[in-house]
Design an enzyme around this catalytic site. Structure first.
Site, PDB file in Angstrom:
ATOM      1  N   LYS A   1      11.827 -59.328  46.654  1.00 54.94           N
ATOM      2  CA  LYS A   1      12.532 -60.394  47.374  1.00 54.94           C
ATOM      3  C   LYS A   1      11.517 -61.280  48.128  1.00 54.94           C
ATOM      4  O   LYS A   1      10.448 -61.563  47.598  1.00 54.94           O
ATOM      5  CB  LYS A   1      13.600 -59.792  48.278  1.00 54.94           C
ATOM      6  CG  LYS A   1      14.563 -58.878  47.494  1.00 54.94           C
ATOM      7  CD  LYS A   1      15.744 -58.420  48.282  1.00 54.94           C
ATOM      8  CE  LYS A   1      16.611 -57.517  47.419  1.00 54.94           C
ATOM      9  NZ  LYS A   1      17.850 -57.093  48.109  1.00 54.94           N
TER      10      LYS A   1
ATOM     11  N   SER B   1      20.341 -49.693  47.281  1.00 53.18           N
ATOM     12  CA  SER B   1      19.887 -48.584  48.121  1.00 53.18           C
ATOM     13  C   SER B   1      19.409 -47.389  47.299  1.00 53.18           C
ATOM     14  O   SER B   1      19.701 -46.233  47.619  1.00 53.18           O
ATOM     15  CB  SER B   1      20.999 -48.163  49.103  1.00 53.18           C
ATOM     16  OG  SER B   1      21.317 -49.229  49.987  1.00 53.18           O
TER      17      SER B   1
END
Length: 270
Positions: free
Chosen positions: A17, A228
């Site tokens: 990211k 996650s």
């Protein structure tokens, strides 16, 4: 239709990211590369893809010492996004030709691109077709938000995203695409879907894909889970026959990423 995951090369992709500029990226890859290479030695069942920000791609490419980005069998470089045009007056964008100079793969349609930057299924579809036409492997992301999940709309939402984002493919292209199921309610929250929930949803995606492109393409396409993912839960996901790896967010920025890869290799070898 389902085939054992060993018949499809698994993918562990790290989506960094908006983290790690060129210096930090080079330092981090230099830190994890020895252990990552060791984990991937003497096997052909797991492909690792690192996806730094665009500004850091060249720095990571240099550290990996890949003269040709397609030459290394076990670790590759991916971009986080691209535009569908080859060139032009599109300030701030990067083209498939630019990406292809360094990368084999590009992430498309991530929920953060859809939420924060207004990307539609139609735009993701244009990018997907452009990536395929420029010999790039697209990892196309789909996923439902918490409200949709709690309302029992997951299958409906994912079917619509799948048909919109992956329309107009040839059968061969349909085999080469990688799909990432990323429930938005699990991304960065620490609340991963259980392997049972993820597996059930991914099985639905594979069935929907079969209705679009036939059993052979559905059996060949790799479908990843994202949300996650850690070294503590990756083995549970990999135990499901429909799950072919993971698109890893926060954990890909830490040495724990190597353990995720290591556990994936071990799970497939068992």
């Amino acid at each position: 239709m389902t085939t054992p995951p060993a018949k499809r090369t698994a993918i562990i992709a790290g989506n960094w990211k908006m983290n790690y500029g060129p210096q930090q990226a080079a330092s981090f890859v230099g830190e994890i590369l020895p252990a990552l290479s060791e984990a991937l030695q003497s096997q052909d069942s797991v492909l690792c893809i690192l996806c730094p920000p665009a500004i850091s791609l060249a720095a990571v490419h240099a550290i990996l010492n890949i003269p040709d980005a397609s030459a290394t069998p076990y670790i590759e470089l991916g971009a986080q996004n691209m535009y569908f045009e080859e060139k032009g007056a599109y300030t701030g964008e990067i083209s498939p030709l630019m990406v292809r100079e360094l990368c084999t793969t590009v992430i498309l349609g991530h929920s953060e691109r859809r939420m924060y930057f207004g990307e539609s299924d139609e735009l993701v579809n244009k990018k997907t077709l452009s990536a395929l036409n420029h010999q790039l492997r697209p990892i196309v992301c789909i996923g439902e938000n918490l409200q949709q999940y709690e309302a029992g709309e997951t299958d409906h939402v994912l079917s619509a995203q799948l048909r919109g984002s992956l329309a107009h493919l040839t059968i061969e292209q349909a085999r080469e695409v990688v799909i990432a199921y990323e429930p938005i309610w699990a991304i960065g929250t620490g609340n991963a879907a259980t392997a049972e929930i993820a597996g059930k949803v991914i099985h639905h995606i594979r069935q929907e894909y079969q209705s679009m492109y036939g059993a052979e393409a559905a059996s060949a396409v790799r479908i990843l889970y994202g949300g996650s993912v850690t070294s503590n839960n990756i083995a549970e996901f990999m135990a499901h026959p429909d799950i072919d790896g993971a698109l890893v967010g926060g954990a890909s920025l830490k040495p724990d990423f190597v353990d995720i890869v290591r556990h994936t290799v071990k799970s497939i070898a068992q």
